[in-house]
Design a protein around this motif. Structure first.
Motif, short mmCIF file in Angstrom:
data_model
loop_
_atom_site.label_atom_id
_atom_site.label_comp_id
_atom_site.label_asym_id
_atom_site.label_seq_id
_atom_site.Cartn_x
_atom_site.Cartn_y
_atom_site.Cartn_z
N HIS A 115 0.82 -1.42 -0.07
CA HIS A 115 -0.07 0.10 0.06
C HIS A 115 0.83 1.40 -0.07
CE1 HIS A 115 -3.37 -2.68 0.94
NE2 HIS A 115 -4.16 -1.82 0.66
N GLY A 116 2.26 1.25 -0.20
CA GLY A 116 3.09 2.40 -0.35
C GLY A 116 3.42 2.87 1.07
N LEU A 117 3.17 2.16 2.19
CA LEU A 117 3.38 2.87 3.45
C LEU A 117 5.02 2.04 3.84
CD1 LEU A 117 0.05 2.15 5.16
CD2 LEU A 117 0.87 4.12 4.24
N THR A 118 5.67 2.83 4.74
CA THR A 118 6.96 2.46 5.20
C THR A 118 7.26 1.75 6.09
OG1 THR A 118 7.20 4.59 6.40
CG2 THR A 118 7.82 4.71 4.04
N ASP A 119 6.18 1.27 6.83
CA ASP A 119 6.10 0.31 7.99
C ASP A 119 6.47 -1.15 7.69
OD1 ASP A 119 6.08 2.60 9.44
OD2 ASP A 119 4.24 2.44 9.93
N THR A 212 6.15 -6.92 14.82
CA THR A 212 7.63 -6.59 15.01
C THR A 212 7.89 -5.23 15.33
OG1 THR A 212 8.01 -8.68 13.78
CG2 THR A 212 9.98 -7.21 14.21
N LEU A 213 7.51 -4.41 14.39
CA LEU A 213 7.90 -3.13 14.67
C LEU A 213 7.72 -2.20 15.76
CD1 LEU A 213 7.61 -1.79 10.89
CD2 LEU A 213 9.51 -2.61 12.03
N GLN A 214 6.35 -2.56 16.29
CA GLN A 214 6.19 -2.14 17.75
C GLN A 214 6.99 -2.77 18.79
OE1 GLN A 214 2.10 -1.16 18.58
NE2 GLN A 214 1.57 -2.25 16.98
#
Length: 284
Positions: A115-119, A212-214
């Motif tokens: 969706h074009g998001l960086t996360d 994972t990013l959280q």
């Protein structure tokens, strides 16, 4: 058909565990290199422009990303640990058979990527007899890499990570999120009730994916608490080891020891763990 690629029998039942542990440190650069190579492929496929119009297009794009990344991951990791099994299904749950296993998420946060998001990121975790013993998480867009080995600490590059020292839940930055699309209605109910409960207890709450990013932020002390209902291994193992090696607490939402057989997951700064359990243990 089994979702596991079985490890070699001699490895699963007879490999010298102390020798395996000694190998882990030297293995880490190979893991990071494989993740970096996979990340470079994914960056070339990444676009911030909207381009997906249907559920079918979304799932096709997710599968294409996974295939491209796995092609870069599987050969070097399998060569580095030829006796380790490989988990074929990245949304699998539950305990693994004895021995060593690679648990990877070829594009953790794949839904964000398409969706074009960086996360999003790429992860690989070596699991030995159902315990994560080594992990690496690479964020291709920023170039950051997080690593941890059991008993050896957690790092962002060469910087040692430490969990938050906050002591009061009313000062906490907390988070949760879905484990996957199409969870069952009971899981959705628990997520909703836990969000309401934590909104009345914590300072601010974030609901996002991927897990994972959280969990990276909890390990780094930038967030304080993360919990999740349901048990997709690939989204929790890397972050669980990072948080534990950064001094955080990793349990289920009732405060019991977390394992791959647990029904849910909680990671928290050490002094906030009891307060988070008090809130989340009310959710049934």
């Amino acid at each position: 058909m089994s979702i596991f690629a079985e490890p070699e029998t001699h490895h699963a039942t007879g490999r010298d565990r102390s020798a395996a542990c000694a190998d882990d440190e030297s293995l880490l650069p190979t893991v990071v290199a494989a993740l970096t190579a996979a990340g470079e492929r994914l960056v070339r496929r990444f676009s911030a422009e909207p381009r997906l119009g249907s559920r079918e297009e979304i799932f096709t794009a997710l599968a294409d990303n996974d295939a491209v990344s796995l092609e870069a991951l599987r050969e070097p990791l399998s060569r580095a640990r030829p006796g380790a099994g490989w988990v074929e299904d990245e949304i699998a749950r539950g305990p693994l058979p004895p021995g060593e296993w690679w648990v990877t998420d070829a594009v953790e946060g794949n839904i964000n990527h398409v969706h074009g998001l960086t996360d999003w990121c790429v992860t690989a975790t070596l699991v030995r007899d159902n315990e994560p013993v080594l992990t690496a998480v690479h964020l291709p867009l920023s170039g950051d890499t997080y690593t941890a080995r059991k008993g050896a600490g957690a790092y962002q590059g060469s910087k040692r990570l430490r969990a938050s020292t906050k002591a009061a839940l009313d000062a906490a930055f907390v988070g949760t999120g879905q484990a996957a699309p199409d969870e069952d209605t009971e899981t959705y109910r628990r997520i909703g009730q836990s969000v309401s409960a934590m909104l009345g207890s914590a300072l601010v709450l974030r609901v996002s994916v991927p897990a994972t990013l959280q969990l990276l932020q909890v390990a780094a002390g930038r967030m304080d608490v993360f919990w999740q209902y349901s048990q997709i291994r690939s989204g929790l193992l890397a972050g669980a080891l990072l948080v534990a090696e950064a001094g955080g607490a990793v349990t289920d939402t009732r405060g019991s020891r977390w394992t791959l057989a647990s029904e849910d997951f909680l990671a928290a700064a050490p002094q906030l763990h009891a307060g988070a359990v008090d809130v989340l243990s009310t959710i049934r």
